[in-house]
Scaffold this active site. Sequence first.
Site, PDB file in Angstrom:
ATOM      1  N   LEU A  16     -39.625 -28.054  33.429  1.00 35.55           N
ATOM      2  CA  LEU A  16     -40.045 -26.768  33.985  1.00 35.55           C
ATOM      3  C   LEU A  16     -39.790 -26.705  35.498  1.00 35.55           C
ATOM      4  O   LEU A  16     -40.066 -25.690  36.134  1.00 35.55           O
ATOM      5  CB  LEU A  16     -41.543 -26.552  33.720  1.00 35.55           C
ATOM      6  CG  LEU A  16     -41.957 -26.405  32.246  1.00 35.55           C
ATOM      7  CD1 LEU A  16     -43.480 -26.321  32.120  1.00 35.55           C
ATOM      8  CD2 LEU A  16     -41.314 -25.168  31.629  1.00 35.55           C
ATOM      9  N   THR A  62     -36.772 -37.663  37.093  1.00 36.24           N
ATOM     10  CA  THR A  62     -37.678 -37.858  35.959  1.00 36.24           C
ATOM     11  C   THR A  62     -37.128 -38.937  35.032  1.00 36.24           C
ATOM     12  O   THR A  62     -36.136 -39.607  35.347  1.00 36.24           O
ATOM     13  CB  THR A  62     -37.980 -36.500  35.260  1.00 36.24           C
ATOM     14  OG1 THR A  62     -38.990 -36.717  34.296  1.00 36.24           O
ATOM     15  CG2 THR A  62     -36.762 -35.893  34.609  1.00 36.24           C
ATOM     16  N   LYS A  66     -36.879 -43.115  37.246  1.00 38.07           N
ATOM     17  CA  LYS A  66     -37.826 -43.233  38.361  1.00 38.07           C
ATOM     18  C   LYS A  66     -37.826 -44.615  39.026  1.00 38.07           C
ATOM     19  O   LYS A  66     -38.159 -44.737  40.201  1.00 38.07           O
ATOM     20  CB  LYS A  66     -39.240 -42.879  37.900  1.00 38.07           C
ATOM     21  CG  LYS A  66     -39.427 -41.386  37.686  1.00 38.07           C
ATOM     22  CD  LYS A  66     -40.860 -41.023  37.414  1.00 38.07           C
ATOM     23  CE  LYS A  66     -40.980 -39.516  37.231  1.00 38.07           C
ATOM     24  NZ  LYS A  66     -42.345 -39.055  37.055  1.00 38.07           N
ATOM     25  N   ASP A 102     -45.780 -37.954  42.774  1.00 39.66           N
ATOM     26  CA  ASP A 102     -46.547 -37.922  41.515  1.00 39.66           C
ATOM     27  C   ASP A 102     -48.024 -38.246  41.760  1.00 39.66           C
ATOM     28  O   ASP A 102     -48.918 -37.640  41.194  1.00 39.66           O
ATOM     29  CB  ASP A 102     -45.984 -38.942  40.517  1.00 39.66           C
ATOM     30  CG  ASP A 102     -44.777 -38.418  39.770  1.00 39.66           C
ATOM     31  OD1 ASP A 102     -44.592 -37.186  39.698  1.00 39.66           O
ATOM     32  OD2 ASP A 102     -44.007 -39.246  39.245  1.00 39.66           O
ATOM     33  N   GLY A 125     -52.199 -46.521  29.273  1.00 38.41           N
ATOM     34  CA  GLY A 125     -50.785 -46.706  29.598  1.00 38.41           C
ATOM     35  C   GLY A 125     -50.623 -47.668  30.755  1.00 38.41           C
ATOM     36  O   GLY A 125     -51.577 -47.894  31.525  1.00 38.41           O
ATOM     37  N   GLY A 127     -47.175 -47.980  32.371  1.00 39.70           N
ATOM     38  CA  GLY A 127     -45.836 -47.774  32.940  1.00 39.70           C
ATOM     39  C   GLY A 127     -45.905 -47.103  34.301  1.00 39.70           C
ATOM     40  O   GLY A 127     -46.938 -47.152  34.984  1.00 39.70           O
ATOM     41  N   TYR A 209     -46.994 -32.706  29.814  1.00 41.34           N
ATOM     42  CA  TYR A 209     -47.383 -31.291  29.914  1.00 41.34           C
ATOM     43  C   TYR A 209     -46.859 -30.412  28.783  1.00 41.34           C
ATOM     44  O   TYR A 209     -46.858 -29.200  28.886  1.00 41.34           O
ATOM     45  CB  TYR A 209     -47.019 -30.715  31.285  1.00 41.34           C
ATOM     46  CG  TYR A 209     -45.541 -30.686  31.666  1.00 41.34           C
ATOM     47  CD1 TYR A 209     -44.636 -29.865  31.001  1.00 41.34           C
ATOM     48  CD2 TYR A 209     -45.065 -31.454  32.723  1.00 41.34           C
ATOM     49  CE1 TYR A 209     -43.303 -29.811  31.364  1.00 41.34           C
ATOM     50  CE2 TYR A 209     -43.733 -31.415  33.096  1.00 41.34           C
ATOM     51  CZ  TYR A 209     -42.858 -30.590  32.414  1.00 41.34           C
ATOM     52  OH  TYR A 209     -41.539 -30.542  32.782  1.00 41.34           O
ATOM     53  N   GLY A 228     -51.463 -31.272  32.217  1.00 44.04           N
ATOM     54  CA  GLY A 228     -50.418 -31.989  32.950  1.00 44.04           C
ATOM     55  C   GLY A 228     -49.599 -31.055  33.825  1.00 44.04           C
ATOM     56  O   GLY A 228     -48.928 -31.489  34.760  1.00 44.04           O
TER      57      GLY A 228
HETATM   58  P1  ATR Z   1     -43.340 -44.035  32.336  1.00 42.53           P
HETATM   59  O1  ATR Z   1     -42.546 -44.523  33.503  1.00 42.53           O
HETATM   60  O2  ATR Z   1     -43.079 -42.589  31.999  1.00 42.53           O
HETATM   61  O3  ATR Z   1     -44.797 -44.334  32.470  1.00 42.53           O
HETATM   62  P2  ATR Z   1     -42.793 -46.352  30.712  1.00 42.53           P
HETATM   63  O4  ATR Z   1     -42.773 -47.182  31.935  1.00 42.53           O
HETATM   64  O5  ATR Z   1     -41.763 -46.543  29.666  1.00 42.53           O
HETATM   65  O6  ATR Z   1     -42.752 -44.802  31.052  1.00 42.53           O
HETATM   66  O7  ATR Z   1     -44.266 -46.540  30.053  1.00 42.53           O
HETATM   67  C1  ATR Z   1     -44.593 -45.932  28.873  1.00 42.53           C
HETATM   68  C2  ATR Z   1     -46.060 -46.211  28.524  1.00 42.53           C
HETATM   69  O8  ATR Z   1     -46.352 -45.528  27.299  1.00 42.53           O
HETATM   70  C3  ATR Z   1     -46.380 -47.664  28.288  1.00 42.53           C
HETATM   71  O9  ATR Z   1     -47.700 -47.923  28.669  1.00 42.53           O
HETATM   72  C4  ATR Z   1     -46.214 -47.783  26.762  1.00 42.53           C
HETATM   73  O10 ATR Z   1     -46.948 -48.830  26.191  1.00 42.53           O
HETATM   74  P3  ATR Z   1     -46.305 -50.324  26.115  1.00 42.53           P
HETATM   75  O11 ATR Z   1     -46.530 -50.926  27.468  1.00 42.53           O
HETATM   76  O12 ATR Z   1     -47.045 -50.987  25.039  1.00 42.53           O
HETATM   77  O13 ATR Z   1     -44.849 -50.122  25.795  1.00 42.53           O
HETATM   78  C5  ATR Z   1     -46.830 -46.475  26.337  1.00 42.53           C
HETATM   79  N1  ATR Z   1     -46.392 -46.064  24.994  1.00 42.53           N
HETATM   80  C6  ATR Z   1     -45.177 -45.601  24.632  1.00 42.53           C
HETATM   81  N2  ATR Z   1     -45.152 -45.303  23.309  1.00 42.53           N
HETATM   82  C7  ATR Z   1     -46.410 -45.582  22.826  1.00 42.53           C
HETATM   83  C8  ATR Z   1     -47.035 -45.489  21.542  1.00 42.53           C
HETATM   84  N3  ATR Z   1     -46.362 -45.021  20.474  1.00 42.53           N
HETATM   85  N4  ATR Z   1     -48.333 -45.857  21.435  1.00 42.53           N
HETATM   86  C9  ATR Z   1     -49.016 -46.297  22.517  1.00 42.53           C
HETATM   87  N5  ATR Z   1     -48.482 -46.423  23.753  1.00 42.53           N
HETATM   88  C10 ATR Z   1     -47.197 -46.072  23.916  1.00 42.53           C
END
Ligand code: ATR
Length: 259
Positions: A16, A62, A66, A102, A125, A127, A209, A228
Amino acid sequence: MPKKCCVIGHPVEHSLSPAMHNAAYRELGLDFKYDAVDVAPAGLADFMRLLRAGEYLGVSVTVPHKQSVLDFANVVSPHVKAIGAANTLFCDDGKIVAENTDWFGVHCALDEVMDLKEKRILVYGAGGAARACLYALRNAKAELFITNRTISKGMALANEFGAQFCEVSEIPQVDVLVNATSVGIGGDDRLLVCPDWLKCTEYVFDMVYTGTVLEQVAKDNGCKIISGKKMLLYQGAKQFELFTHQRAPLEVMAQSVGL
Ligand code: ATR
């Protein structure tokens, strides 16, 4: 010729950001244009050459770039250093500068609706999105919990940011749940917590979002929702100011993303 800005991602059509930035340019009568540019990981180096050559004034970054954009940055801000990821690039005197807005988006989205002091906040999460969130909350005097599917990653992040790690099956009741996973982006959408647990959660903030299953079930169970899109708005407003050196027209930007 208008000055050009863009968002890079892969995929990027869902973004968006073009609607939001272009609405702001129109409002202020700026001769700027903002596009979505699909850049696959293999094409990132070529895109960076364009940026260095002055093709774009500012770039939003994005998924999945990143972290990888940092390999090309000549200057990284203290926020980027601490978070380990950038969502913003611009070129200054031939040098690529990496910034992160962010965390500011998270801060504003939460701060707008509550006093974070003494709140119990669970970040789901580990990441880049979770890192930006924890960085935003670092001075909030809130009680921070982290859970994550991969335990080792969650524990490491909890240590780094002074939060308490909990396994997914043992999450405590909290005031605020933040979805900082990528669940809900693209086709993979599922409920991360059980509906009964949500009944005692006051706020749910989904950094995704697109309108997730979590957001819907949380609403059905009486939670207050922090969209979001609020984070999108505030991180984008900060970028707008970095790119144009003008104050962001927040109301117009909010309307353009359906807030
Ligand atoms: P971003 O930079 O957007 O945060 P990322 O670094 O790939 O993306 O992190 C993705 C997060 O989503 C991680 O915490 C991941 O969990 P893992 O560390 O176990 O991989 C979480 N995630 C992704 N798919 C998931 C799912 N189906 N169930 C639970 N957590 C998920």
